[in-house]
Each structure stands twice: as C-alpha cells, then as structure tokens.
Scaffold this motif. Structure first.
Motif, short mmCIF file in Angstrom:
data_model
loop_
_atom_site.label_atom_id
_atom_site.label_comp_id
_atom_site.label_asym_id
_atom_site.label_seq_id
_atom_site.Cartn_x
_atom_site.Cartn_y
_atom_site.Cartn_z
N PRO A 484 0.80 -1.24 0.00
CA PRO A 484 0.00 0.00 0.00
C PRO A 484 0.82 1.28 0.00
CG PRO A 484 -0.12 -1.12 2.13
CD PRO A 484 0.54 -2.08 1.19
N GLY A 485 2.05 1.24 0.50
CA GLY A 485 2.85 2.47 0.56
C GLY A 485 3.76 2.66 -0.64
N ALA A 486 3.84 1.68 -1.52
CA ALA A 486 4.76 1.75 -2.66
C ALA A 486 4.19 2.64 -3.77
CB ALA A 486 5.05 0.36 -3.20
N HIS A 487 5.09 3.28 -4.50
CA HIS A 487 4.66 4.12 -5.62
C HIS A 487 4.76 3.30 -6.90
CE1 HIS A 487 3.74 8.12 -7.27
NE2 HIS A 487 4.37 7.67 -8.35
N HIS A 488 3.63 3.13 -7.58
CA HIS A 488 3.57 2.34 -8.81
C HIS A 488 3.80 3.25 -10.01
CE1 HIS A 488 0.95 -0.28 -11.72
NE2 HIS A 488 2.23 -0.25 -12.07
N ARG A 489 4.89 2.99 -10.73
CA ARG A 489 5.19 3.73 -11.97
C ARG A 489 4.88 2.84 -13.16
NH1 ARG A 489 11.43 5.40 -13.14
NH2 ARG A 489 11.49 4.68 -15.31
N PHE A 490 4.15 3.37 -14.13
CA PHE A 490 3.76 2.58 -15.29
C PHE A 490 4.95 2.35 -16.22
CE2 PHE A 490 -0.75 4.56 -14.97
CZ PHE A 490 -1.03 3.72 -13.89
N SER A 491 4.97 1.18 -16.86
CA SER A 491 6.01 0.86 -17.84
C SER A 491 5.92 1.83 -19.01
CB SER A 491 5.85 -0.58 -18.34
OG SER A 491 5.91 -1.49 -17.27
N SER A 492 7.06 2.37 -19.41
CA SER A 492 7.06 3.39 -20.46
C SER A 492 6.64 2.83 -21.81
CB SER A 492 8.44 4.04 -20.56
OG SER A 492 9.43 3.08 -20.87
N TRP A 493 6.94 1.55 -22.11
CA TRP A 493 6.57 0.98 -23.41
C TRP A 493 5.06 0.96 -23.58
CZ3 TRP A 493 3.47 -3.18 -24.38
CH2 TRP A 493 3.22 -4.08 -23.33
N GLN A 494 4.36 0.71 -22.46
CA GLN A 494 2.91 0.64 -22.54
C GLN A 494 2.31 2.04 -22.70
OE1 GLN A 494 0.81 -1.00 -19.12
NE2 GLN A 494 -0.02 -2.62 -20.41
N ILE A 495 2.90 3.03 -22.04
CA ILE A 495 2.43 4.40 -22.18
C ILE A 495 2.62 4.86 -23.62
CG2 ILE A 495 2.87 6.80 -21.51
CD1 ILE A 495 1.46 5.24 -19.36
N ARG A 496 3.80 4.58 -24.20
CA ARG A 496 4.07 5.00 -25.58
C ARG A 496 3.08 4.33 -26.55
NH1 ARG A 496 7.22 7.32 -22.72
NH2 ARG A 496 5.28 8.52 -22.59
N ALA A 497 2.79 3.06 -26.32
CA ALA A 497 1.88 2.35 -27.21
C ALA A 497 0.48 2.95 -27.16
CB ALA A 497 1.83 0.87 -26.83
N LYS A 498 0.00 3.28 -25.97
CA LYS A 498 -1.33 3.87 -25.84
C LYS A 498 -1.36 5.27 -26.44
CE LYS A 498 -2.81 1.23 -21.79
NZ LYS A 498 -3.98 0.62 -22.43
N GLU A 499 -0.27 6.00 -26.30
CA GLU A 499 -0.21 7.33 -26.90
C GLU A 499 -0.28 7.24 -28.43
OE1 GLU A 499 2.31 10.01 -23.66
OE2 GLU A 499 3.36 8.99 -25.28
N ARG A 500 0.47 6.29 -29.00
CA ARG A 500 0.47 6.15 -30.45
C ARG A 500 -0.93 5.85 -30.97
NH1 ARG A 500 5.41 3.35 -29.58
NH2 ARG A 500 4.33 1.35 -29.64
N GLU A 501 -1.65 5.01 -30.23
CA GLU A 501 -2.98 4.62 -30.70
C GLU A 501 -3.99 5.75 -30.55
OE1 GLU A 501 -6.45 1.29 -29.90
OE2 GLU A 501 -4.73 1.41 -28.59
N ASN A 502 -3.96 6.43 -29.40
CA ASN A 502 -5.00 7.41 -29.12
C ASN A 502 -4.71 8.80 -29.67
OD1 ASN A 502 -7.10 6.14 -27.06
ND2 ASN A 502 -5.08 5.35 -26.47
N LEU A 503 -3.45 9.10 -29.95
CA LEU A 503 -3.12 10.43 -30.45
C LEU A 503 -3.04 10.51 -31.96
CD1 LEU A 503 -0.34 11.56 -27.90
CD2 LEU A 503 -2.78 12.08 -27.87
N ARG A 504 -3.05 9.37 -32.63
CA ARG A 504 -2.84 9.42 -34.08
C ARG A 504 -3.98 10.12 -34.80
NH1 ARG A 504 -3.93 3.24 -36.19
NH2 ARG A 504 -5.90 2.89 -35.09
N SER A 505 -5.17 10.12 -34.20
CA SER A 505 -6.31 10.80 -34.84
C SER A 505 -6.38 12.28 -34.44
CB SER A 505 -7.62 10.11 -34.46
OG SER A 505 -7.82 10.13 -33.05
N MET A 506 -5.50 12.69 -33.52
CA MET A 506 -5.52 14.08 -33.06
C MET A 506 -4.76 14.98 -34.05
SD MET A 506 -7.11 13.86 -30.12
CE MET A 506 -7.43 12.76 -28.72
N PRO A 507 -5.06 16.28 -34.05
CA PRO A 507 -4.30 17.21 -34.90
C PRO A 507 -2.83 17.25 -34.48
CG PRO A 507 -6.32 18.23 -34.06
CD PRO A 507 -6.16 16.94 -33.33
N ILE A 508 -1.97 17.59 -35.42
CA ILE A 508 -0.53 17.67 -35.13
C ILE A 508 -0.27 18.70 -34.04
CG2 ILE A 508 1.72 18.25 -36.12
CD1 ILE A 508 0.70 17.26 -38.80
N GLU A 509 -1.01 19.79 -34.09
CA GLU A 509 -0.81 20.85 -33.09
C GLU A 509 -1.10 20.34 -31.68
OE1 GLU A 509 -2.73 21.04 -35.72
OE2 GLU A 509 -1.68 22.46 -37.05
#
Length: 784
Positions: A484-509
């Motif tokens: 309960p006291g530990a800080h959970h940091r998400f794996s960066s590969w999974q964050i990058r993968a979700k960003e690629r999927e969800n941001l690809r339809s967003m404007p470049i700006e």
C-alpha cells in the motif's frame, strides 16, 4: 516500384495495381524506356502463364535507389526476390515521422533475423524503404549477405507469396476485378431480402465447393448489430484476418448506442503483434432500427493469412451483443469462441501442464545445492497454476537493493510459449539484479496478488519504495493491496503504445502541445493549468482515455515521478529485459532451464567483475576538492562517475542567495549564460539538510550540481552522512547484511552468510587462476 523496360513485348504490356482500370496497352518500337509499376503478388505468375515474360524484368535484384509506388509493392518485390534466391521474409521495424506520426520508412528482413525463436540465426539480410516527399518509396539501405544456407532457386519460400493457378491472359482483368457484392439473402434464397436488409445466417462451407462470401460495401444493411458483427467475422475468415470490437458511440440524448466499429485484430499498437492496421467496418443505427455500413476501409497494412474456418459455432446465447457479454469492455478480442461462450483470457491458465514436472525437478535439485533457494506453486482446486522461485543470492540481493523493483512482464509484447516474468532490481553498480522469477498463469488480480504476496514472503517481508510495472488494472489493484505504501510507476513501453494509438487521430498541433505539457512542465500547478487549457482548447473533455491518463498522472508524468526514488532508472526509456533474448516468452521448455542458468550466471559474472574493480582499482580525481576525495573512497566506480560529473558541472553555475531567515537560506542556482537553466536550493544549517527543485537526490540518490554549488559557497567540504546512500557504496552488501540480523530468521541469516562467503571465495578463485603467483597468494589468503 519503377522498372525500366526496352519494350520486350510489342503486342501488349500490363501495368497492374490490382484493378482493371490500371491496365494500359502499349505498343511501339524500342525508342524510349517505359516506366511501369511493380507486379503485385501472384500476378507475375499469371503473366508467366501467358508467355509474356521478359528476359530480365522478373530477375531484378534489389539495389539502393530502386523506387516503388508503395511499401507493399516493395515488400512484394522483395518477396519475389527472396522466393527466387531461396529464403523467406518478414516485415521488420517501421519508423514514424515525429511531425504527424505517419510511417516514414519500413524494413523487410530475412525470416531468420533475430534470435527470438530457435530457428532464427540473427541473419542480417534486409532492405529498408523510405518514403519520399513525392509519395514514392525508395530503397535507401540494403544487406544481401545471409549467415545461413539458402534454399533452392524457385522454391516457394516466401510467406507473403501465394502462387496463383495459371489462367489465360484474356481472363487477367477478370481476376483483378473484385466480384460484385450480393446480399446474403439473395445468395441463400435466390431472391432479395425485404428492403435490401441482410438476414444473416452463417453459411456452411465444405471442401472446394463452398460459396464465396460477398464483400462489405457502404450502404449494406443489417437487422441487428450482432448480424453485422457475424457477417464481418465471416468475411474476415474468408479473406484471412481476425476481427476485434472497436469503439462504440452513444447518443447524447438517451445514452443508447448509435454506431459501432469492427476492426482488424492488428489495429492499434498496444501489443507488438499489432501494426496499426486501418481496416475496419463501421455500422450506424438508422431511425428504422436497422443498422447500415456507413464507413469502410478494406485495406490492410500487413499480410493476410490463409482462409480459415472456425470449427466451433456461435450458440444463440453468444449472439447477445458485446456490452452484455463483456460488461462494456469493448477492447476484448472476441475471435476466440468455444461452444458459444466467450473465453476470457484472464480466467484460463497459460502455462502448459508439461512445464510443472520439469520445473519442480529443477527446484528440488537447486534446493539441495542452495539452502536459501525458495519456490512456491499456486494451487487451485488441485491444479497447479502460477509458479515463483528465487535462489539464495536473489533473496540476499533483495535485502540490499529491494527498494526499487521492476516487474518485467514483457512476454506480453508478442506471442509467447510461456508467460515468463521476472522481478528485477538495480545494484550499486547500476546493473540489473534478479530478485525472483515467475510463470504467470493468467493476468487476473487474484493471480498478481498471489505473486506479490509470495515474493514478499520470500524476500523476508522486504517492502519496496517504488515498483515499475504495467498499467493493467489487475496489477494496480494487486500492488495497492500488497504494497500500500509503494509508488507504482507505469512501464514506459505501454504508455508510448497507448499514446500512439490514441493520439494518431488528433491534430498535429495537439500532439505537439501534449508533449510539451507532459515533458516541460516544471510545477504541478503549471501542469494542471496547461492540461486543462489543452483539453478545453481542442474540445476533448469527453475523451475517456485523456481523463484516465490525467487521473493516473502521478504514475507516469515525469514531473510527478521526479520526487520518488527510482534509483535513477530513466523515466522515458524502456527498461531492458534482464535475460535479453536469451530467455523470454518464446523459449521452449527443453531449452528453458539451460538458457536460464546460462543467462543468470553471465549477469552475475558481470557483477563480480564490477565488484572486483571497485575494490581493487581507484578512480582518477579531477579536482582537489575534499568532497571529491570522500566520494571516490566510498562510491562504486559507476556512482562516483555520476557524482564527479555533477561536481564538474557545478563550476559552470552561479549561486545567488535570495532569502534568509534564521538558519534557513534559499539560493537561486543558474547556469552561466543560460537564464532558463535555473533551480532553487533550500538549506538548513541546523542539521545540514538541503533540497533542490530538480529533485535529483530524491529520484537517484546522488546530490546534484545545484546543491554542490551551494555547498561550495557555504564552504561545506564533506557530504553530510544522510546524503550518502548505503546502497551506492562499495561495501553495500556487507553493510546491509549487518543490519539484517534483527529482521530475518536465523535460518535465513545463515543462508545469506553462506552466499556472501561463497561469493567472496569465488572472487579469490577467479583472481587466483590468472597466474601461478596469484594462485599462491589467493591460496594463502583463503587458508589464513
């Protein structure tokens, strides 16, 4: 691809792109070369059967500068070349533009590239094609040499090539033209369905006489959404791909579902087996209650498999649609059905039954050799499930370096033979150390809870400060329950993968401002303000993914992680697997234990070498500062180098006192000539406590250049003891062993001491075997 011909055929020439409208008839003399498109897969054989083959066109070899209309044409060309030479190809890495995320280059490699499977030999042969501004794809890198024997010329070795049966040249256009679509009602009953709406029934197929499925088209109607899904599933089977349920859209008025997307199983990037395929079918609910295809994309960016037929049929109960079966979890792959019921992957064991007897025999053998060896098997209703094990050294290493733990479940990045996971720490040389291994039966909360509890027990109740693990809800809940006291940091590969999927339809700006908000915000107030402004500016308040990521910002945004101790493990970099490619989810059972032992020994050999160097060699001082000499004597080579670099960098900074009250002072420390590179340092003279806004010490455990500059201004010549972490010292292992006496049982302490003495003896053995003189010296030291 552009291929130059000198009109070898005077009658007809075909430029084929898979459609009859691309057929060009050319005649004439060999006055000028002609530029034509490359032949798609299978079309070459049609032309050959028509006796219109040229002498040199189909035997071209790949070369730098060769041009194609698309990356698929490049792959097809390389596949034909591979088939002729005698090897198979695979699609390798793809590279994306930083501007808009579009694919800018691709690699096509020999099938024996890499080492993930036993059949692979690390073959270096490949071609890389790059997209030019004109839209053409050009080979810019190539390697033709293989490190294995090639097959016979003409063998059909390429997995992307399916040779078509010979047909007459006059029917070539008919082959290319897609069949006209008919409603299923017409196909089954010989007549049309009322109002053109499909009343879908799964067609029976058998042998070569099965009926061809009609292709989807915009305007196709269905009675229900379930009929649409079953139709698209059957179409996918006939073409050679699998289907997943994509997004759904609801009415703002009553919340009812208004449209659904069915996508190729390779859509998205959450999993390495997915390649961002754009093929999909979207259906929209009409006012009449029927559903109509309103958007459609049939193009895939990957090879399609052979036509498949599912043996199991859907039962009537399974036809209740997705939100009823999965409680709204529309991302589940529904391709796996069994007797009409969804197989939820989180409920089944992914470990083959043949693994348990082999592992248990290995565990018993190791336990006889190592009194500190620990293993545990999860049992459910008499069946073995998850397995955990750790040897004496891993358990001892945890007593030293168990403050930061990485749960590596990277086996999930690809198709795997066994769900092999590891607990990994960081030692005083900043090397990875193994803190335990596991086979995970499934990815449920109960499974991960058992795994964490078992690891906690094996490590003598060692509670990590921080854990790096995947973002899955099951893992989050298990960590919260067990640590309960530990800080959970998400794996960066999974964050990058979700960003690629969800941001690809967003404007470049938006993507640019998003990254600036994530990586350049200096305070929580600045981050929250920028984030809210960004969401409002682009009208994304209702975006569920953005809201979820914002709610979990403390687990992945660098600003929030800098104040937590992670032993300096970079935030935005993927953590390398402990065993690399030597042992992973693809390792077969017969090779698992030998490769596991070999990989573990190699890593520990590297650690012993660093220990030996730190105790027997001295780093060079680059200043005459007493503080540098103090750290040179205490720190390991690796940590001292980090500290020394910070000390040298501090000479380029200016410190200005901005506040003083009683024993507390505040300084603004900035780089000379750079107003933007500045941080605030607060110092208390009572207990020599100090903190910097860069938070390097909190994150890495080594003081930063800004604090060292203030120490120099205050004439503090040695580091206060609280800023020298024992985990970074040369003798870290021995200091922690002394402190462990009151925390562990006598049996566990004895195991720790056996391991420590054995490791010390190994160091003398290694050094003593280099020469006769050193052998005599090592022998005398050990005897004494």
């Amino acid at each position: 691809m552009r291929i130059i011909f000198c009109d070898f055929f005077s009658d007809h020439f075909l430029s084929l792109n898979g459609d009859s409208s691309d057929t060009n008839l050319n005649g004439g003399e060999c006055m000028n070369p002609m530029v034509v498109n490359a032949f798609p897969v299978g079309i070459v054989h049609v032309i050959n059967s028509g006796n219109v083959e040229s002498e040199g066109d189909l035997r071209m070899e790949p070369s730098v500068g060769l041009e194609f209309n698309s990356s698929d044409e490049a792959r097809d060309f390389y596949g034909l070349y591979a088939m002729r030479v005698g090897f198979k190809i695979r699609t390798g890495q793809l590279y994306r533009s930083r501007r808009d995320g579009s694919v800018s280059s691709r690699r096509f490699v020999c099938s024996k590239e890499g080492f993930q499977l036993n059949s692979r030999t690390g073959c270096p042969a490949f071609i890389r094609v790059q997209r030019r501004d004109s839209g053409k794809w050009v080979i810019d890198q190539i390697q033709k040499d293989h490190n294995h024997e090639l097959g016979l010329e003409g063998e059909n070795n390429s997995p992307v090539l399916q040779q078509k049966p010979p047909v007459a040249p006059k029917s070539l256009v008919e082959v290319l033209r897609r069949p006209k679509v008919k409603l299923l009602g017409q196909i089954e009953n010989g007549g049309s369905s009322p109002s053109g709406i499909i009343n879908f029934k799964r067609q029976k197929r058998g042998g070569d006489g099965r009926q061809p499925l009609p292709e989807p088209y915009t305007g196709l109607e269905f009675n229900t959404a379930n009929e649409a899904y079953e139709y698209y599933q059957s179409y996918a089977e006939s073409v050679g791909f699998r289907v997943r349920i994509g997004q759904l859209f609801r009415s703002k008025n009553d919340g009812s579902i208004t449209s659904r997307r069915f996508v190729c199983s390779k859509e998205g990037f959450q999993h390495p087996s997915r390649v961002g395929c754009g093929a999909f079918m979207r259906i929209k609910k009409k006012d009449s209650g029927s559903w109509m295809v309103d958007r459609l994309n049939k193009d895939h960016n990957h090879d399609l498999g052979e036509q498949t037929v599912y043996v199991n049929k859907f039962s009537t109960a399974s036809k209740k649609f997705i939100e009823e079966e999965t409680n709204g979890m529309v991302s589940m792959d529904l391709g796996e059905m069994n007797t009409g019921k969804l197989i939820k992957r989180s409920r089944e064991s992914k470990i083959g039954t043949d693994w348990y007897p082999v592992l248990l025999e290995y565990f018993q053998t190791r336990q006889a050799e190592d009194t500190g060896f620990f293993y545990s098997v999860e049992v459910d209703n008499g069946s073995c499930r998850s397995v955990f094990w750790a040897d004496g050294r891993s358990r001892y290493s945890c007593s030293q370096f168990g403050d930061v733990v990485i749960l590596d479940t990277s086996y999930r990045k690809s198709n795997y033979v066994v769900p092999f996971a590891t607990f990994v720490g960081v030692n005083h040389h900043k090397q990875p150390v193994l803190l335990g291994s596991a086979l995970i039966a499934n990815e449920s909360k109960e499974c991960f809870t058992w795994l964490f509890q078992t690891w906690f027990k094996a490590m003598s109740c060692c509670r990590p400060k921080s854990i790096i693990a995947d973002q899955d809800m099951a893992i989050q809940q298990a960590i919260t329950e067990v640590f309960p006291g530990a800080h959970h940091r998400f794996s960066s590969w999974q964050i990058r993968a979700k960003e690629r999927e969800n941001l690809r339809s967003m404007p470049i700006e938006f993507r640019y401002e998003y990254e600036k908000c994530i990586y350049e915000s200096q305070t929580t107030v600045e981050f929250n303000t920028t984030w809210n402004s960004l969401v409002n500016k682009y009208n994304l308040k209702g975006n569920a993914w953005l809201q979820q990521m914002y709610d979990k910002r403390e687990s992945w945004v660098p600003l929030y992680l800098r104040g937590k101790f992670f032993a300096g493990i970079p935030i935005c970099e993927t953590v390398e697997s402990f065993f690399g490619t030597q042992v992973n989810g693809q390792t077969p059972l017969r090779e698992f234990i030998p490769r596991y032992e070999q990989g573990l020994e190699q890593c520990r050999e590297d650690e012993r070498k660093e220990d030996f160097n730190s105790f027997n060699l001295q780093s060079f001082s680059q200043t005459k500062e007493a503080i540098e000499e103090q750290c040179r004597r205490l720190y390991t080579f690796t940590i001292f180098k980090i500290f020394q670099d910070e000390l040298l960098q501090s000479y380029s900074y200016i410190g200005i006192k901005t506040y003083e009250e009683g024993t507390i002072c505040r300084y603004l420390v900035r780089r000379s000539g750079n107003e933007n590179d500045k941080h605030a340092v607060t110092f208390s003279a009572v207990n020599l406590s100090v903190n910097c806004s860069c938070q390097m010490f909190e994150f890495e455990g080594v003081l930063c250049r800004h604090v060292l500059k203030v120490f120099k201004l205050l004439n503090i010549r040695e580091l206060p003891s609280q800023y020298i972490l024992p985990r970074w010292l040369r003798n870290a292992e021995y200091r922690i062993l002394c402190g462990a006496e009151s925390k562990v049982s006598s049996q566990e302490l004895k195991a720790f001491m056996i391991w420590s003495l054995r490791e010390t003896a190994c160091k003398y053995v290694e050094c003593g075997t280099t020469s006769v003189e050193k052998y005599k010296l090592a022998y005398e030291i050990m005897r004494e």
